[in-house]
Design a protein around this motif. Sequence first.
Motif, mmCIF file in Angstrom:
data_model
loop_
_atom_site.group_PDB
_atom_site.id
_atom_site.type_symbol
_atom_site.label_atom_id
_atom_site.label_comp_id
_atom_site.label_asym_id
_atom_site.label_seq_id
_atom_site.Cartn_x
_atom_site.Cartn_y
_atom_site.Cartn_z
ATOM 1 N N THR A 87 1.566 7.884 8.753
ATOM 2 C CA THR A 87 0.227 7.359 8.484
ATOM 3 C C THR A 87 -0.678 7.509 9.706
ATOM 4 O O THR A 87 -1.895 7.431 9.585
ATOM 5 C CB THR A 87 0.297 5.870 8.115
ATOM 6 O OG1 THR A 87 0.964 5.166 9.167
ATOM 7 C CG2 THR A 87 1.065 5.673 6.826
ATOM 8 N N ALA A 119 5.540 1.086 13.720
ATOM 9 C CA ALA A 119 5.030 0.312 12.588
ATOM 10 C C ALA A 119 5.205 1.102 11.292
ATOM 11 O O ALA A 119 5.563 0.541 10.242
ATOM 12 C CB ALA A 119 3.558 -0.030 12.811
ATOM 13 N N ASP A 120 4.971 2.395 11.383
ATOM 14 C CA ASP A 120 5.152 3.258 10.215
ATOM 15 C C ASP A 120 6.611 3.218 9.746
ATOM 16 O O ASP A 120 6.882 3.119 8.537
ATOM 17 C CB ASP A 120 4.745 4.682 10.595
ATOM 18 C CG ASP A 120 4.684 5.601 9.400
ATOM 19 O OD1 ASP A 120 5.644 6.379 9.214
ATOM 20 O OD2 ASP A 120 3.708 5.516 8.632
ATOM 21 N N TRP A 123 7.387 -0.017 7.936
ATOM 22 C CA TRP A 123 6.839 0.004 6.575
ATOM 23 C C TRP A 123 7.769 0.769 5.642
ATOM 24 O O TRP A 123 8.139 0.282 4.575
ATOM 25 C CB TRP A 123 5.446 0.645 6.618
ATOM 26 C CG TRP A 123 4.773 0.810 5.307
ATOM 27 C CD1 TRP A 123 4.325 -0.183 4.496
ATOM 28 C CD2 TRP A 123 4.462 2.049 4.661
ATOM 29 N NE1 TRP A 123 3.749 0.370 3.374
ATOM 30 C CE2 TRP A 123 3.814 1.732 3.451
ATOM 31 C CE3 TRP A 123 4.658 3.399 4.987
ATOM 32 C CZ2 TRP A 123 3.373 2.711 2.563
ATOM 33 C CZ3 TRP A 123 4.200 4.358 4.112
ATOM 34 C CH2 TRP A 123 3.569 4.025 2.922
ATOM 35 N N ARG A 124 8.187 1.937 6.094
ATOM 36 C CA ARG A 124 9.070 2.757 5.262
ATOM 37 C C ARG A 124 10.424 2.091 5.078
ATOM 38 O O ARG A 124 11.024 2.160 3.993
ATOM 39 C CB ARG A 124 9.245 4.147 5.886
ATOM 40 C CG ARG A 124 7.991 4.988 5.806
ATOM 41 C CD ARG A 124 8.213 6.410 6.314
ATOM 42 N NE ARG A 124 7.396 7.359 5.595
ATOM 43 C CZ ARG A 124 6.128 7.623 5.848
ATOM 44 N NH1 ARG A 124 5.516 7.006 6.848
ATOM 45 N NH2 ARG A 124 5.441 8.484 5.127
ATOM 46 N N ASP B 120 3.775 -3.977 3.471
ATOM 47 C CA ASP B 120 2.527 -4.092 4.206
ATOM 48 C C ASP B 120 2.654 -5.142 5.313
ATOM 49 O O ASP B 120 2.208 -4.926 6.448
ATOM 50 C CB ASP B 120 1.409 -4.474 3.229
ATOM 51 C CG ASP B 120 0.045 -4.411 3.857
ATOM 52 O OD1 ASP B 120 -0.484 -5.477 4.210
ATOM 53 O OD2 ASP B 120 -0.478 -3.293 4.029
ATOM 54 N N TRP B 123 4.654 -3.811 8.228
ATOM 55 C CA TRP B 123 3.843 -2.899 9.043
ATOM 56 C C TRP B 123 2.938 -3.687 9.982
ATOM 57 O O TRP B 123 2.890 -3.437 11.196
ATOM 58 C CB TRP B 123 3.012 -2.017 8.106
ATOM 59 C CG TRP B 123 2.084 -1.063 8.780
ATOM 60 C CD1 TRP B 123 2.419 0.009 9.542
ATOM 61 C CD2 TRP B 123 0.655 -1.109 8.723
ATOM 62 N NE1 TRP B 123 1.273 0.640 9.964
ATOM 63 C CE2 TRP B 123 0.185 -0.015 9.483
ATOM 64 C CE3 TRP B 123 -0.272 -1.940 8.101
ATOM 65 C CZ2 TRP B 123 -1.175 0.239 9.630
ATOM 66 C CZ3 TRP B 123 -1.624 -1.678 8.256
ATOM 67 C CH2 TRP B 123 -2.066 -0.602 9.008
ATOM 68 N N ARG B 124 2.271 -4.677 9.438
ATOM 69 C CA ARG B 124 1.371 -5.492 10.264
ATOM 70 C C ARG B 124 2.136 -6.295 11.312
ATOM 71 O O ARG B 124 1.672 -6.469 12.450
ATOM 72 C CB ARG B 124 0.560 -6.431 9.368
ATOM 73 C CG ARG B 124 -0.463 -5.709 8.532
ATOM 74 C CD ARG B 124 -1.355 -6.663 7.770
ATOM 75 N NE ARG B 124 -2.704 -6.140 7.635
ATOM 76 C CZ ARG B 124 -3.091 -5.271 6.700
ATOM 77 N NH1 ARG B 124 -2.233 -4.845 5.818
ATOM 78 N NH2 ARG B 124 -4.325 -4.836 6.675
#
Lengths: 160, 160
Positions: A87, A119-120, A123-124, B120, B123-124
């Motif tokens: 991302t 962070a990516d 998320w994954r 989400d 990720w945050r």
Amino acid sequence: MKLSGGVEWAVHCCVVLTQAAEPVPAARLAELHQVSATYLAKQLQLLSRAGLVRSVQGKSGGYVLTRPPEQITTLDIVEAIEGSQSTYVCTEIRQRGPMAAPPEACTAPCAIARTMYAADRAWRAALREVTVADLCRSVGTDYDGDVMGQVGAWLSAAGS
Amino acid sequence: MKLSGGVEWAVHCCVVLTQAAEPVPAARLAELHQVSATYLAKQLQLLSRAGLVRSVQGKSGGYVLTRPPEQITTLDIVEAIEGSQSTYVCTEIRQRGPMAAPPEACTAPCAIARTMYAADRAWRAALREVTVADLCRSVGTDYDGDVMGQVGAWLSAAGS
DNA sequence: CAAACTCGGATAACTAATGTCCGAGATAAT
DNA sequence: ATTATCTCGGACATTAGTTATCCGAGTTTG
């Protein structure tokens, strides 16, 4: 930074496809969700390219899952639609301008890129933890009655 | 699902602004990174609206950080540029079509939305863990010499 | 008091996502 | 075996979002 709207459709389709033993046409899936049939077809094509579903052509054709739902993660679906690229894209602005860092010092990604990539990955990883089978199970417990079974019966039914 | 390119610029600006005691004009930051000055100004405006930087007008004006770098997370910057809305938007397609779920059964988000929201949040959370101070520290150890100090000196220098 | 330099919001150009269409191919029934 | 029908697949408009830009309002400094 918004996820494509087609992702929602694609995940829903994978969930309901678990209840269909025979191929389901894209038009029927579109009718079930009341969405644009032609655009949904595009999403299903992407799922087909990614190998998540198998397309069967001809008179009684349609789409079928290629793997058992335990082996399909939500990440698989998201990456099939959105692509597997990160991302965050680093344009290496540290190597530009009057204070440019020399290229030989930039073999590794910079601290900012590392943070974004981490962070990516988080998320994954979260998406990889949930399979389509898990989603089916949750749907079963969320509502009263055998919703999944009813959907499956509707998919198999002939006319509208 | 791609992060805005301006995010990279904004984070870099916050990092270098830690080295400037006096306001730095947007044009100077653009020169340092060799990027479009007018477009960078837009990103800085967003940072200003979010309260991360303070704008000072007039002859020797510019931008200054409002908080110590330990209290600015990368999430703060990303949300200032991209907005704090979730990356996934649920259109509630479960309530549409012939198999529509009744509205009274849809008070809570569906299993698919819950999964996406959880990813989400992950990720945050990862972005919230890293502060601008952490990034400065990493930059200090990544390269030889006092890079941060040199950048700070360049920002304070008068001409180009 | 005036001049110069700053930010701020309103304004175009461009790219990517969204939505649509028709042709190629395969299956099932005849 | 043939034909007709139904399927998917890729190529084609349309719309929204991002990228890039400009000029006016306001403030500080000399």
